[in-house]
Design a protein around this motif. Structure first.
Motif, PDB file in Angstrom:
ATOM      1  N   GLU A   1      63.109  15.283   2.927  1.00  0.00           N
ATOM      2  CA  GLU A   1      63.017  16.631   2.063  1.00  0.00           C
ATOM      3  C   GLU A   1      64.446  16.713   0.637  1.00  0.00           C
ATOM      4  O   GLU A   1      65.619  15.925   0.652  1.00  0.00           O
ATOM      5  CB  GLU A   1      63.400  17.434   2.578  1.00  0.00           C
ATOM      6  CG  GLU A   1      61.910  17.637   3.261  1.00  0.00           C
ATOM      7  CD  GLU A   1      61.622  19.252   4.242  1.00  0.00           C
ATOM      8  OE1 GLU A   1      62.992  20.021   4.327  1.00  0.00           O
ATOM      9  OE2 GLU A   1      60.991  19.683   5.180  1.00  0.00           O
ATOM     10  N   ALA A   2      64.667  17.161  -0.897  1.00  0.00           N
ATOM     11  CA  ALA A   2      65.456  17.136  -1.887  1.00  0.00           C
ATOM     12  C   ALA A   2      66.672  17.686  -1.684  1.00  0.00           C
ATOM     13  O   ALA A   2      67.114  16.985  -1.831  1.00  0.00           O
ATOM     14  CB  ALA A   2      63.828  17.741  -2.676  1.00  0.00           C
ATOM     15  N   ALA A   3      66.002  18.907  -0.466  1.00  0.00           N
ATOM     16  CA  ALA A   3      67.032  19.397  -0.730  1.00  0.00           C
ATOM     17  C   ALA A   3      68.982  18.533  -0.391  1.00  0.00           C
ATOM     18  O   ALA A   3      69.853  18.666  -0.392  1.00  0.00           O
ATOM     19  CB  ALA A   3      67.381  20.860  -0.017  1.00  0.00           C
ATOM     20  N   VAL A   4      68.346  17.643   1.126  1.00  0.00           N
ATOM     21  CA  VAL A   4      69.382  16.645   1.762  1.00  0.00           C
ATOM     22  C   VAL A   4      69.424  15.264   1.904  1.00  0.00           C
ATOM     23  O   VAL A   4      69.843  15.620   2.331  1.00  0.00           O
ATOM     24  CB  VAL A   4      69.763  17.696   3.332  1.00  0.00           C
ATOM     25  CG1 VAL A   4      69.333  19.120   3.348  1.00  0.00           C
ATOM     26  CG2 VAL A   4      67.666  17.588   4.246  1.00  0.00           C
ATOM     27  N   ARG A   5      68.277  14.797   0.748  1.00  0.00           N
ATOM     28  CA  ARG A   5      67.553  13.420   0.923  1.00  0.00           C
ATOM     29  C   ARG A   5      68.890  12.896  -0.009  1.00  0.00           C
ATOM     30  O   ARG A   5      69.325  11.630   1.571  1.00  0.00           O
ATOM     31  CB  ARG A   5      67.279  12.849   0.055  1.00  0.00           C
ATOM     32  CG  ARG A   5      66.073  11.904   0.043  1.00  0.00           C
ATOM     33  CD  ARG A   5      65.212  11.822  -1.673  1.00  0.00           C
ATOM     34  NE  ARG A   5      64.223  12.146  -1.097  1.00  0.00           N
ATOM     35  CZ  ARG A   5      63.184  12.987  -2.066  1.00  0.00           C
ATOM     36  NH1 ARG A   5      64.051  12.530  -3.247  1.00  0.00           N
ATOM     37  NH2 ARG A   5      63.178  13.894  -1.822  1.00  0.00           N
ATOM     38  N   ASP A   6      69.820  13.114  -0.679  1.00  0.00           N
ATOM     39  CA  ASP A   6      70.615  12.276  -0.981  1.00  0.00           C
ATOM     40  C   ASP A   6      71.795  12.261   0.511  1.00  0.00           C
ATOM     41  O   ASP A   6      72.888  11.096   0.531  1.00  0.00           O
ATOM     42  CB  ASP A   6      71.948  12.115  -1.590  1.00  0.00           C
ATOM     43  CG  ASP A   6      70.487  12.078  -3.234  1.00  0.00           C
ATOM     44  OD1 ASP A   6      69.402  11.226  -2.753  1.00  0.00           O
ATOM     45  OD2 ASP A   6      71.058  12.365  -3.993  1.00  0.00           O
ATOM     46  N   ARG A   7      72.325  13.500   1.208  1.00  0.00           N
ATOM     47  CA  ARG A   7      73.257  13.633   1.857  1.00  0.00           C
ATOM     48  C   ARG A   7      72.361  12.439   2.823  1.00  0.00           C
ATOM     49  O   ARG A   7      73.526  12.469   3.621  1.00  0.00           O
ATOM     50  CB  ARG A   7      73.044  14.756   2.284  1.00  0.00           C
ATOM     51  CG  ARG A   7      74.424  15.405   3.468  1.00  0.00           C
ATOM     52  CD  ARG A   7      75.277  14.505   3.394  1.00  0.00           C
ATOM     53  NE  ARG A   7      76.244  13.753   3.770  1.00  0.00           N
ATOM     54  CZ  ARG A   7      77.616  12.845   3.386  1.00  0.00           C
ATOM     55  NH1 ARG A   7      78.488  13.773   2.903  1.00  0.00           N
ATOM     56  NH2 ARG A   7      77.747  11.677   3.830  1.00  0.00           N
TER      57      ARG A   7
END
Length: 424
Positions: free
Chosen positions: A158-164
């Motif tokens: 999901e966008a909020a935690v994707r990069d992490r």
């Protein structure tokens, strides 16, 4: 007598050839989508440990805590049998095997959790935890103290935690490569999947890492956690989980049911969130059918009722857990989650009793099938596959011994695997 007679037919050979050519694409699609059992060991459970808690002695700690609980609350075979309702004939063998398992291999599958069990942290803190996890896992495989299967659960797509999540995955895999390579028992978990495109993105990440590191294509595989209603039924009315398996491009190893997230997404109250709730049964039935024949396995969820406190409270929690594990096993869910060291005695007690109580019956039916000796049940090849699979799973987890199975069936492990259709 003895002379060859020509049998009359109507179809010209060209008809069969034409039909074969028309179905060639279907033949290839069946082989691709439904390769059958992967022929590998499936762990009976998965244990989740928050990344900041995970340490080199985590497995020994869980085993020690589990043994202490067993010694305090069911120190002998009779007391364990009384708590769990085991028949007298199974009490001794099950208790002895549970103790031996907790001493030798208390955890079959460990997941270092960077998701719900870890939560949001500063980037430098999670970076360090991911690098540390890789070093510890590599060292444990090197010195022989690792569980048969180990890996991480990253944050979701999901966008909020994707990069992490992507960064944690990268740091962990890179750390393993720098320490000598990816271990054979590596398992990765992708949580909270709602769209097949998220699975495709995970597969793309795996492929990019393989290319960058010169690994064999397909080396990195992962589990898909089913924790949302959208993972079962999409907005278009289609079964999303089947599309997820396809989107993984052959990289999906298993589907794991998430009891509490899924129940909450269905509006089930906290007091009633359990693996045996009707919403859980529906989701798991869909998962099971979607995965059948694909080589993707299924895993049940967990109970959050912990066996802690006075003996009466521990016994009540043990009876609940034991019953849930047995229920899963009879429904062909051969794996589940365990949340506390105190769950290990009842996990293995339920698993061992399940395979041991079915040993002689399964062996007799298989022997009758192989030798054509008859009996009161007429089994077909599909049932012979199921009987062989049952015995193989019992062997894999330590519920039964190879000598026992061979004595009862006359079959070696290779013979069982052939009958079970294991392709690995």
């Amino acid at each position: 007598m003895g002379q060859h007679r020509t049998v009359a037919t109507t179809f010209a050979s060209a008809v069969g050839e034409r039909i074969g050519a028309s179905l060639a694409g279907v033949d290839a699609e069946l082989a691709r989508r439904y390769p059958g059992d992967p022929g590998t060991r499936q762990p009976v459970h998965t244990v989740y440990v928050p990344a900041d808690v995970f340490a080199a002695d985590t497995l020994r700690f869980w085993g020690g805590r589990a043994l202490a609980a067993l010694d305090e609350h069911a120190p002998d075979a009779a007391s364990l049998a009384a708590v769990l309702g085991l028949p007298a004939s199974l009490a001794g063998p099950v208790h002895d095997r549970v103790r031996a398992k907790l001493e030798r291999e208390p955890v079959e599958d460990l997941r270092i959790d960077f998701e719900d069990g870890y939560g949001p942290r500063p980037d430098d803190e999670e970076d360090a935890a991911a690098a540390r996890a890789a070093r510890l896992v590599a060292a444990m495989y090197e010195d022989g103290t690792a569980a048969p299967f180990m890996g991480i659960r990253m944050k979701c797509m999901e966008a909020a935690v994707r990069d992490r999540g992507i960064r944690t995955l990268d740091i962990f895999l890179t750390g393993l490569m720098e320490a000598g390579g990816l271990p054979e028992g590596l398992l990765l978990t992708l949580p909270k999947v709602t769209y097949a495109e998220q699975v495709a993105a995970m597969a793309e990440l795996a492929g990019e890492f393989e290319k960058a590191r010169g690994l064999e294509p397909g080396r990195i595989r992962f589990e898909i956690q089913i924790e949302t209603t959208q993972a079962i039924l999409g907005a278009d009315g289609r079964s999303t989980v089947a599309r997820m398996i396809d989107a993984a491009g052959g990289r999906a190893t298993s589907l794991h049911y998430g009891t509490f997230d899924y129940s909450a997404s269905c509006g089930v109250g906290a007091a009633h969130q359990s693996p045996d709730h009707p919403v859980a049964d529906h989701a798991k039935a869909v998962m099971q059918v979607a995965a059948a024949g694909t080589g993707v396995r299924v895993s049940d969820g967990s109970t959050n009722v912990l066996p802690v406190g006075p003996t009466s409270q521990v016994h009540a929690a043990w009876r609940l857990h034991h019953g849930l594990v047995r229920r899963s096993l009879t429904r062909a869910y051969y794996q589940g989650w365990d949340m506390h060291p105190g769950h290990l005695p009842t996990r293995y007690a339920a698993v061992y009793a399940f395979y041991r109580e079915g040993l002689e019956g399964a062996a007799a039916r298989l022997d009758a099938y192989v030798n054509g000796s008859g009996g009161d049940i007429l089994d077909e090849p599909a049932t012979a596959r199921a009987l062989s699979g049952h015995l193989l799973r019992g062997l894999d987890c330590g519920a039964v011994d190879a000598e026992e199975v061979t004595a009862l069936t006359g079959l070696s492990r290779d013979g069982l695997e052939g009958l079970a259709g294991r392709v690995g």
